[in-house]
Scaffold this motif. Structure first.
Motif, PDB file in Angstrom:
ATOM      1  N   SER A 140      -3.102   9.006  -9.849  1.00 49.32           N
ATOM      2  CA  SER A 140      -4.719   9.297  -9.094  1.00 49.32           C
ATOM      3  C   SER A 140      -4.081  10.354  -7.891  1.00 49.32           C
ATOM      4  O   SER A 140      -3.040  10.760  -8.588  1.00 49.32           O
ATOM      5  N   GLN A 184       1.024  -1.006   0.034  1.00 46.44           N
ATOM      6  CA  GLN A 184      -0.177  -0.227   0.106  1.00 46.44           C
ATOM      7  C   GLN A 184       0.481   0.908   0.378  1.00 46.44           C
ATOM      8  O   GLN A 184       1.562   1.362   0.821  1.00 46.44           O
ATOM      9  N   GLY A 185       0.614   2.423  -0.597  1.00 49.97           N
ATOM     10  CA  GLY A 185       1.542   3.107  -1.098  1.00 49.97           C
ATOM     11  C   GLY A 185       0.540   4.630  -1.567  1.00 49.97           C
ATOM     12  O   GLY A 185      -0.792   4.976  -2.078  1.00 49.97           O
ATOM     13  N   ALA A 186       1.013   5.642  -2.433  1.00 48.73           N
ATOM     14  CA  ALA A 186       1.003   7.031  -2.817  1.00 48.73           C
ATOM     15  C   ALA A 186       0.352   5.565  -4.026  1.00 48.73           C
ATOM     16  O   ALA A 186       1.470   5.363  -4.727  1.00 48.73           O
ATOM     17  N   SER A 187      -0.571   6.750  -4.932  1.00 43.07           N
ATOM     18  CA  SER A 187      -0.983   6.242  -6.143  1.00 43.07           C
ATOM     19  C   SER A 187       0.110   6.588  -6.518  1.00 43.07           C
ATOM     20  O   SER A 187       0.278   8.139  -7.051  1.00 43.07           O
ATOM     21  N   HIS A 229      -6.751   2.104  -7.148  1.00 47.00           N
ATOM     22  CA  HIS A 229      -6.398   2.843  -5.831  1.00 47.00           C
ATOM     23  C   HIS A 229      -8.034   3.663  -5.201  1.00 47.00           C
ATOM     24  O   HIS A 229      -8.850   3.497  -5.618  1.00 47.00           O
ATOM     25  N   ARG A 233      -5.231   6.480  -2.560  1.00 49.00           N
ATOM     26  CA  ARG A 233      -4.385   4.841  -1.199  1.00 49.00           C
ATOM     27  C   ARG A 233      -3.993   4.183  -2.224  1.00 49.00           C
ATOM     28  O   ARG A 233      -5.116   3.716  -2.642  1.00 49.00           O
ATOM     29  N   GLU A 291       0.153  -1.600  -9.626  1.00 53.35           N
ATOM     30  CA  GLU A 291      -0.919  -0.829  -9.048  1.00 53.35           C
ATOM     31  C   GLU A 291      -2.588  -1.202 -10.057  1.00 53.35           C
ATOM     32  O   GLU A 291      -2.833  -1.017 -11.079  1.00 53.35           O
ATOM     33  N   HIS A 350      -9.264   6.543  -3.820  1.00 49.01           N
ATOM     34  CA  HIS A 350      -9.510   8.402  -3.607  1.00 49.01           C
ATOM     35  C   HIS A 350      -9.484   8.865  -2.176  1.00 49.01           C
ATOM     36  O   HIS A 350     -10.222   8.887  -1.350  1.00 49.01           O
ATOM     37  N   ALA A 351      -9.177  10.560  -2.579  1.00 51.71           N
ATOM     38  CA  ALA A 351      -9.306  11.547  -1.727  1.00 51.71           C
ATOM     39  C   ALA A 351      -9.930  12.996  -1.818  1.00 51.71           C
ATOM     40  O   ALA A 351     -10.451  12.542  -2.930  1.00 51.71           O
ATOM     41  N   GLU A 379      -3.533  13.689  -5.469  1.00 52.36           N
ATOM     42  CA  GLU A 379      -2.196  13.792  -4.051  1.00 52.36           C
ATOM     43  C   GLU A 379      -3.894  13.159  -3.208  1.00 52.36           C
ATOM     44  O   GLU A 379      -4.683  13.427  -2.459  1.00 52.36           O
ATOM     45  N   GLY A 380      -3.284  12.378  -2.350  1.00 52.27           N
ATOM     46  CA  GLY A 380      -3.857  12.005  -0.845  1.00 52.27           C
ATOM     47  C   GLY A 380      -4.196  10.530  -1.310  1.00 52.27           C
ATOM     48  O   GLY A 380      -4.965   9.623  -0.411  1.00 52.27           O
TER      49      GLY A 380
END
Length: 154
Positions: free
Chosen positions: A51, A45-48, A80, A56, A77, A82-83, A53-54
């Motif tokens: 997609s 798991q990490g930053a996309s 993901h 996962r 990937e 969203h944020a 910012e934020g």
């Protein structure tokens, strides 16, 4: 697949592809889905990489055999969350599942699928709104994971 309750949410047809209504109050349900999936073997798991910012991302670990290119969005990937107030997800799913899940109201094609810029395996999964929907969405992420692992074909 059980029918999703209610009408389909509204979504955008531009980057970022977002769900604009029928959102839960916060990221709690999405976090449950992503945390469960992050506990599966060979999931990182990490930053996309694609997609907002934020967001996962769930990716296959380096060195793990993967499926077809259509099973990934970017790099390794496959999903993901969203944020920024949108708690929907993007993922890839095998074509054998896409039509049935779409008919049940849980997903829609990524809008770039409709323009021919992405394969039909790329979908948006609507934000889970309660514990029962968390279970369904977690099952969809599991199907995406198995597709990425090469256990299901496009």
């Amino acid at each position: 697949m059980a029918q999703r309750a209610g009408s389909r949410p509204s979504t955008t047809a531009k980057i970022p592809h977002s769900q604009t209504n029928q959102q839960p109050a916060d990221a709690h349900f999405l976090t449950q889905v992503l945390d469960e999936a992050a506990s599966w073997p060979d999931v990182v798991q990490g930053a996309s990489g694609i997609s907002v910012e934020g967001a996962r991302a769930l990716s296959l670990a380096d060195g793990v055999a993967g499926g077809l290119p259509e099973a990934f969005m970017v790099g390794r990937e496959f999903c993901h969350g969203h944020a920024q107030g949108d708690y929907s997800l993007h993922m890839t799913l095998p074509l054998e599942l896409v039509d049935a899940i779409d008919a049940s109201g849980w997903i829609e094609p990524h809008f770039l699928v409709l323009t021919g810029q992405l394969p039909r395996t790329h979908v948006m999964v609507y934000a889970p709104r309660d514990g029962q929907e968390v279970a369904v969405v977690t099952g969809l992420v599991r199907a995406s994971y198995e597709f990425a692992r090469g256990l299901a074909q496009a």
